[in-house]
Design a protein around this motif. Structure first.
Motif, short mmCIF file in Angstrom:
data_model
loop_
_atom_site.label_atom_id
_atom_site.label_comp_id
_atom_site.label_asym_id
_atom_site.label_seq_id
_atom_site.Cartn_x
_atom_site.Cartn_y
_atom_site.Cartn_z
N ARG A 172 56.34 -22.90 32.66
CA ARG A 172 55.77 -23.92 31.67
C ARG A 172 56.86 -23.91 30.51
NH1 ARG A 172 49.25 -22.60 31.38
NH2 ARG A 172 48.93 -23.14 33.32
N CYS A 173 58.03 -23.17 30.70
CA CYS A 173 59.12 -23.51 29.66
C CYS A 173 59.97 -24.47 30.21
CB CYS A 173 59.75 -22.04 29.04
SG CYS A 173 58.65 -21.23 28.12
N TRP A 174 60.28 -24.05 31.52
CA TRP A 174 61.50 -24.78 32.20
C TRP A 174 61.09 -24.74 33.54
CZ3 TRP A 174 65.06 -28.37 30.74
CH2 TRP A 174 65.98 -28.83 31.66
N ASP A 175 61.05 -25.71 34.19
CA ASP A 175 60.60 -25.89 35.63
C ASP A 175 61.74 -26.51 36.64
OD1 ASP A 175 58.99 -25.57 37.78
OD2 ASP A 175 57.84 -27.21 37.57
N SER A 176 61.87 -26.05 37.71
CA SER A 176 62.88 -26.68 38.50
C SER A 176 62.37 -26.63 40.08
CB SER A 176 64.26 -26.26 38.83
OG SER A 176 64.02 -24.71 39.06
N GLN A 177 62.27 -27.96 41.00
CA GLN A 177 61.50 -27.78 42.07
C GLN A 177 62.85 -28.18 43.04
OE1 GLN A 177 58.47 -26.99 42.79
NE2 GLN A 177 58.01 -26.48 40.90
N VAL A 178 62.52 -27.67 44.18
CA VAL A 178 63.74 -28.20 45.32
C VAL A 178 63.79 -29.51 45.34
CG1 VAL A 178 64.52 -27.81 47.62
CG2 VAL A 178 63.55 -25.78 46.45
N GLN B 41 65.50 -31.16 37.34
CA GLN B 41 65.15 -29.94 36.73
C GLN B 41 64.31 -30.79 35.29
OE1 GLN B 41 67.34 -26.58 36.40
NE2 GLN B 41 68.70 -26.89 38.05
N ARG B 42 63.50 -29.95 34.83
CA ARG B 42 62.87 -30.69 33.75
C ARG B 42 62.16 -29.42 32.82
NH1 ARG B 42 60.45 -31.64 38.67
NH2 ARG B 42 58.40 -30.73 39.02
N GLY B 43 61.80 -30.07 31.51
CA GLY B 43 60.87 -29.20 30.85
C GLY B 43 59.84 -28.85 31.18
N GLY B 44 59.27 -27.68 30.92
CA GLY B 44 57.93 -26.96 31.40
C GLY B 44 56.76 -27.80 30.19
N VAL B 45 55.44 -27.99 30.99
CA VAL B 45 54.43 -28.63 30.55
C VAL B 45 53.92 -27.83 29.21
CG1 VAL B 45 52.72 -27.41 31.80
CG2 VAL B 45 52.22 -29.57 30.88
N ARG C 48 69.49 -28.14 30.30
CA ARG C 48 68.53 -27.73 29.27
C ARG C 48 68.81 -28.44 27.92
NH1 ARG C 48 67.77 -21.43 30.73
NH2 ARG C 48 66.72 -21.61 32.66
N ASP C 49 70.07 -28.48 27.65
CA ASP C 49 70.45 -29.12 26.45
C ASP C 49 70.21 -30.55 26.21
OD1 ASP C 49 72.18 -28.98 23.80
OD2 ASP C 49 73.38 -30.44 24.86
N ARG C 50 69.80 -31.41 27.53
CA ARG C 50 69.58 -32.73 27.30
C ARG C 50 68.32 -32.84 27.03
NH1 ARG C 50 72.01 -33.76 33.32
NH2 ARG C 50 74.29 -33.25 32.98
N THR C 51 67.51 -31.79 27.36
CA THR C 51 66.05 -31.87 26.96
C THR C 51 65.46 -31.25 25.74
OG1 THR C 51 65.57 -31.98 29.37
CG2 THR C 51 63.98 -31.51 28.10
N PHE D 89 66.97 -18.71 44.91
CA PHE D 89 66.91 -18.86 43.65
C PHE D 89 65.81 -18.64 42.94
CE2 PHE D 89 69.97 -21.89 45.45
CZ PHE D 89 71.21 -21.81 45.00
N LEU D 90 65.93 -18.07 41.79
CA LEU D 90 64.64 -17.93 40.96
C LEU D 90 64.17 -19.07 40.22
CD1 LEU D 90 65.22 -14.34 39.61
CD2 LEU D 90 63.71 -14.93 41.15
N ASP D 91 63.21 -19.57 40.34
CA ASP D 91 62.63 -20.88 39.82
C ASP D 91 62.79 -20.78 38.51
OD1 ASP D 91 61.50 -23.48 39.94
OD2 ASP D 91 59.41 -22.89 40.23
N GLY D 92 63.19 -22.14 37.86
CA GLY D 92 63.67 -22.25 36.46
C GLY D 92 64.73 -21.45 35.78
#
Length: 338
Positions: free
Chosen positions: A135-141, A145-149, A168-171, A210-213
């Motif tokens: 919910r802070c940072w999410d990455s799906q295969v 990658q995107r910011g968490g809800v 992360r710096d872009r978001t 990998f560990l998600d996020g």
């Protein structure tokens, strides 16, 4: 000529009575009252649904005070109030940076000690919100990658202890780091004895876990000077926590895992492939927040005061002495000027 009746006083209705249609009349004020009642009931239902949705936020409080709801979370990034509550999200990984104490039920660790000290120095009223990392940072295969809800939606002002990366710096924006990046050196881990003959020089066709996020993601691997990158999505497997990642390596679901060395270097369940480490972050652990959030304005000077004090060295010492029963980086790997 038919008698015409004013619509302002009467409305003709058809009433079904025992299978017979009977004409009757209802006054307009009564109709308006019924409509208003229906609208009010719908409003109550929507409000209840909203409360249910927000009920997933569980607040775990450290030394800074008693429990509170998420009404203090940043919403407009402009107004600042000495009485406001600053809400920071923190995870619950079983590591020395943050873990759940079995006796108190509270989240403890280096990150908690840092937040408590900085908020006290800044004179701010801070609260912890326990939440999952995604919910802070999410990455799906196979997806961007995107910011968490949670952080996007303003459940809290900032997420605690996130490494500053290019993506992360872009978001989001970051505070000044409160740790070095030495503890984030990443390597490949395999099952003891390396039965699948994994080598880091060429990972073509290899399945990697990998560990998600986490910052140690497939984009970090893609930046390395090795063969077989970028890894195709069908060869990438994400795990929610380190225990699942180790199990995936043990069960040979993956040929290797990609994870910071400090957490698994002493494990007898996996072994690190020698001769390779990567640096996935561009700065150490920081407070990660929305770009419209003003928390960094008071956090940075307060942390500068903490870093210049003996308290920072004590917090770093406690990383080993108080929290060292969980895996994690040493004070020398994690702290400035130690």
């Amino acid at each position: 000529m038919a008698d015409t009746q004013s619509v302002s006083s009467k409305i003709d209705m058809i009433k079904v009575d025992g299978g017979r249609n009977t004409s009757t009349s209802i006054s307009l004020p009564l109709v308006v009252s019924i409509v208003a009642l229906v609208i009010a009931v719908i409003g109550l239902i929507l409000a209840a649904a909203s409360l249910t949705q927000n009920a997933n936020n569980t607040f775990v409080i450290g030394e800074t005070g008693s429990s509170a709801g998420n009404t203090g979370a940043q919403t407009d990034g402009i107004n600042d109030d000495d009485d406001r509550i600053w809400v920071v999200a923190i995870g619950h990984a079983a590591e020395s940076l943050e873990y759940i104490d079995e006796l108190s039920g509270q989240i403890e660790g280096f990150d908690v000690d840092i937040v408590n000290a900085v908020c006290r120095i800044a004179g701010k009223n801070c609260r912890f919100s326990a939440d999952v990392y995604t919910r802070c940072w999410d990455s799906q295969v196979g997806e961007a990658q995107r910011g968490g809800v949670g952080l996007y939606s303003g459940f809290y002002d900032a997420c605690t202890g996130w490494f500053h990366t290019y993506l992360r710096d872009r978001t989001f924006q970051f505070s000044d780091p409160f740790s070095t990046i030495e503890g984030e050196k990443v390597g490949f881990f395999v099952k003891p004895g390396n039965p699948r003959n994994f080598t880091y020089q060429d990972i073509s066709g290899k399945k990697i876990g990998f560990l998600d996020g986490y910052s140690s993601d497939e984009s970090c691997v893609a930046r390395q000077d090795i063969q077989g990158v970028p890894i195709p999505p069908e060869n990438v497997i994400h795990y929610l926590d380190r225990e699942q990642l180790v199990a995936g390596i043990q069960n040979e679901e993956v040929d290797a895992g990609f994870d910071p060395v400090v957490y698994l270097k002493d494990s007898d369940m996996v072994e690190v492939i020698p001769g390779f480490t990567a640096q996935c972050a561009i700065a150490g652990q920081s407070m990660m927040m929305r770009k419209d959030n003003t928390m960094w304005e008071w956090w940075n000077p307060a942390f500068a005061k903490l870093r210049a004090s003996t308290e920072y060295k004590r917090i770093c010492r406690d990383l080993l002495e108080q929290h060292g029963h969980f895996p994690g980086p040493s004070p020398e790997e994690h702290c400035f000027d130690y």
